[in-house]
Design a protein around this motif. Structure first.
Motif, short mmCIF file in Angstrom:
data_model
loop_
_atom_site.label_atom_id
_atom_site.label_comp_id
_atom_site.label_asym_id
_atom_site.label_seq_id
_atom_site.Cartn_x
_atom_site.Cartn_y
_atom_site.Cartn_z
N ILE A 119 0.80 -1.15 0.01
CA ILE A 119 -0.11 -0.08 0.07
C ILE A 119 0.66 1.17 -0.02
N GLY A 120 1.90 1.18 0.80
CA GLY A 120 3.06 2.36 0.87
C GLY A 120 3.59 2.56 -0.46
N PHE A 121 4.08 1.53 -1.09
CA PHE A 121 4.30 1.63 -2.34
C PHE A 121 3.48 2.12 -3.36
N GLY A 122 2.30 1.67 -3.33
CA GLY A 122 1.18 2.54 -4.33
C GLY A 122 0.92 3.71 -4.05
N PHE A 123 1.02 4.39 -2.75
CA PHE A 123 0.82 5.67 -2.43
C PHE A 123 1.99 6.30 -3.02
N TYR A 179 4.20 10.25 -6.90
CA TYR A 179 5.27 10.44 -7.90
C TYR A 179 4.81 10.85 -9.36
N ARG A 180 3.62 9.94 -9.68
CA ARG A 180 2.69 10.04 -10.97
C ARG A 180 2.29 11.65 -11.12
#
Length: 182
Positions: A151-155, A160-161
């Protein structure tokens, strides 16, 4: 004459019984709560306690300071180094400390140790060796940690995007402004 011998024998038995009772009282293993609650009764008397050696020993000249935890409470023990048995494990997160029985003089407010409640140990015996504690992590905790990480990587990727899109839009606006002005 016979009555005199009988009286002397009886008196000697009473005296011996009294002395044996005094030694038994000192050998009765008390819990630390008893010592604290009845500190007036035990102050400057010989007591015995049992518990786990916790923390690290503190060297104080010819003495060592140990902390003993009986599961409910803890107390400091000052004992001569030469009276200390080989203690291998000291209670901590990683070790279950050796179980000991300590006999010594209880002080409600020891003048020698800044008013601390303590015991000046005269005998320490290891009754059970401690052990190293291994801590395992349950698979459910590992799964939760992995899920939180994903979830942290997703956020992080989403953020970033979003930042890159904003920068790209600002660059387009600057170029369009330059073309129109230019």
């Amino acid at each position: 004459m016979q009555a005199k011998k009988l009286i002397i024998t009886f008196a000697a038995l009473i005296i011996l019984w009294n002395f044996s009772q005094m030694r038994l009282e000192a050998k009765e293993v008390l819990n630390i709560d008893q010592l604290v609650e009845d500190s007036q009764l035990y102050d400057q008397k010989e007591v015995s306690i049992s518990g786990e050696v916790i923390g690290k020993p503190m060297n104080r000249g010819e003495y060592v300071w140990l902390n003993i935890n009986d599961g409910e409470n803890a107390i400091g023990i000052s004992v001569l180094k030469k009276e200390l048995p080989d203690i291998q494990y000291y209670g901590s997160y990683h070790e279950k400390g050796d179980q000991v029985i300590v006999t010594g003089i209880f002080f409600k407010a020891c003048k020698q140790h800044g008013g601390e409640t303590d015991i000046h140990g005269t005998a320490v015996a290891v009754v059970q060796k401690g052990e190293i504690i291994t801590h395992s992590v349950s698979s459910s905790k590992i799964m939760i940690a992995v899920l939180i990480l994903l979830i942290g990587f997703g956020f992080a990727i989403g953020t970033y995007r979003t930042i890159n899109k904003k920068k790209a839009n600002e660059l387009k606006k600057e170029r369009n402004s330059a073309i129109i002005l230019g």
